[in-house]
Design a protein around this motif. Structure first.
Motif, PDB file in Angstrom:
ATOM      1  N   ALA A 159       0.829  -1.204   0.000  1.00  0.00           N
ATOM      2  CA  ALA A 159       0.000   0.000   0.000  1.00  0.00           C
ATOM      3  C   ALA A 159       0.864   1.254   0.000  1.00  0.00           C
ATOM      4  N   LEU A 160       1.919   1.260   0.812  1.00  0.00           N
ATOM      5  CA  LEU A 160       2.823   2.408   0.832  1.00  0.00           C
ATOM      6  C   LEU A 160       3.583   2.532  -0.487  1.00  0.00           C
ATOM      7  N   ALA A 161       3.949   1.403  -1.068  1.00  0.00           N
ATOM      8  CA  ALA A 161       4.639   1.454  -2.362  1.00  0.00           C
ATOM      9  C   ALA A 161       3.776   2.179  -3.387  1.00  0.00           C
ATOM     10  N   ARG A 162       2.517   1.851  -3.418  1.00  0.00           N
ATOM     11  CA  ARG A 162       1.618   2.508  -4.364  1.00  0.00           C
ATOM     12  C   ARG A 162       1.520   4.010  -4.063  1.00  0.00           C
ATOM     13  N   ALA A 163       1.509   4.354  -2.783  1.00  0.00           N
ATOM     14  CA  ALA A 163       1.421   5.770  -2.416  1.00  0.00           C
ATOM     15  C   ALA A 163       2.677   6.522  -2.821  1.00  0.00           C
ATOM     16  N   TYR A 164       3.841   5.911  -2.623  1.00  0.00           N
ATOM     17  CA  TYR A 164       5.098   6.563  -3.020  1.00  0.00           C
ATOM     18  C   TYR A 164       5.175   6.748  -4.530  1.00  0.00           C
ATOM     19  N   LEU A 165       4.771   5.737  -5.266  1.00  0.00           N
ATOM     20  CA  LEU A 165       4.794   5.853  -6.720  1.00  0.00           C
ATOM     21  C   LEU A 165       3.831   6.927  -7.195  1.00  0.00           C
ATOM     22  N   ALA A 166       2.727   7.057  -6.499  1.00  0.00           N
ATOM     23  CA  ALA A 166       1.733   8.050  -6.895  1.00  0.00           C
ATOM     24  C   ALA A 166       2.230   9.481  -6.720  1.00  0.00           C
ATOM     25  N   VAL A 167       3.186   9.699  -5.787  1.00  0.00           N
ATOM     26  CA  VAL A 167       3.708  11.061  -5.586  1.00  0.00           C
ATOM     27  C   VAL A 167       5.060  11.256  -6.269  1.00  0.00           C
ATOM     28  N   GLY A 168       5.461  10.300  -7.123  1.00  0.00           N
ATOM     29  CA  GLY A 168       6.606  10.559  -7.976  1.00  0.00           C
ATOM     30  C   GLY A 168       7.854   9.740  -7.776  1.00  0.00           C
ATOM     31  N   ALA A 169       7.834   8.758  -6.889  1.00  0.00           N
ATOM     32  CA  ALA A 169       8.995   7.873  -6.778  1.00  0.00           C
ATOM     33  C   ALA A 169       9.189   7.124  -8.096  1.00  0.00           C
ATOM     34  N   VAL A 170      10.458   6.943  -8.512  1.00  0.00           N
ATOM     35  CA  VAL A 170      10.694   6.181  -9.744  1.00  0.00           C
ATOM     36  C   VAL A 170      10.596   4.683  -9.491  1.00  0.00           C
ATOM     37  N   ALA A 171      10.846   4.286  -8.242  1.00  0.00           N
ATOM     38  CA  ALA A 171      10.766   2.886  -7.835  1.00  0.00           C
ATOM     39  C   ALA A 171      10.746   2.874  -6.318  1.00  0.00           C
TER      40      ALA A 171
END
Length: 208
Positions: A159-171
């Motif tokens: 769930a956090l991975a999806r949140a990080y990707l949604a705010v611009g993390a490349v991976a």
């Protein structure tokens, strides 16, 4: 190494207590589609694990060394077959020695550390420990650093991975929520089940 093209935008972190179990974990992750893996140098005989995994997976595998602290660590990891390096921070030894022949994800948390990592030619900034600020902190950092590729690491579940990707993390870098106890001798079938759940969750985000 193109972080935007990592399968499921995921860098698996293998930090084990047994070298054979750690190797089996790396190979199982690759078999199940998580093909970008960092083997922490805190793992017993980590360089042996990297050497054997490189032999099994071939020269094109995205296989790196993590917890790189010194120039000597970097050189030994490169000799073992690592294709990238990951650091928890940027010490003077890494800053001043010729340790950047391989792509590096350099650990940083504060804006000053992000600048230092970028000045040293980091492939990406490893936002660590990401759990201290969460996705909101990454979103705030991207305002002054819109061109910096960030890979958050630390306490990241699906769930956090999806949140990080949604705010611009490349991976994202993920350890125990994905690897569990496999690198210490735990059940590989359980690892395969965790990978399947992770793939399903991250496929939704990558496709969005």
């Amino acid at each position: 190494m193109n972080l935007n093209e990592l399968p499921y935008r995921t860098l698996a972190i293998v930090r084990g207590t047994d070298r054979h179990a750690a190797l089996r974990t790396v190979l199982t992750l690759a078999e199940e589609g998580i093909t970008a893996t960092e083997v922490s140098l805190t793992t017993p005989d980590a360089l042996w694990v990297i050497e054997q995994a490189r032999r099994e997976l071939g020269p094109q595998a995205t296989l790196g060394a993590g917890t790189v602290l010194t120039g000597e660590d970097a050189a030994r990891a490169a000799d073992a077959g690592a294709s990238f390096l990951v650091t928890p921070g940027l010490g003077e030894d890494l800053r001043h020695r010729a340790a950047f022949e391989l792509p590096m994800l350099i650990g940083a948390l504060t804006p000053s550390e992000v600048i230092a990592a970028s000045e040293c030619g980091a492939l990406a900034v490893k936002l660590f420990p990401a759990s201290l600020g969460g996705p909101g902190y990454l979103k705030a950092l991207r305002d002054p650093f819109p061109a910096v590729p960030f890979v958050p690491v630390g306490g990241i579940d699906a769930a956090l991975a999806r949140a990080y990707l949604a705010v611009g993390a490349v991976a994202v870098g993920v350890g125990s929520p994905l690897v569990g106890d496999a690198a210490g001798g735990g059940d590989l079938d359980a690892l395969r089940e965790r990978v399947a759940r992770w793939r399903a969750a991250l496929t939704e985000e990558v496709a969005a």
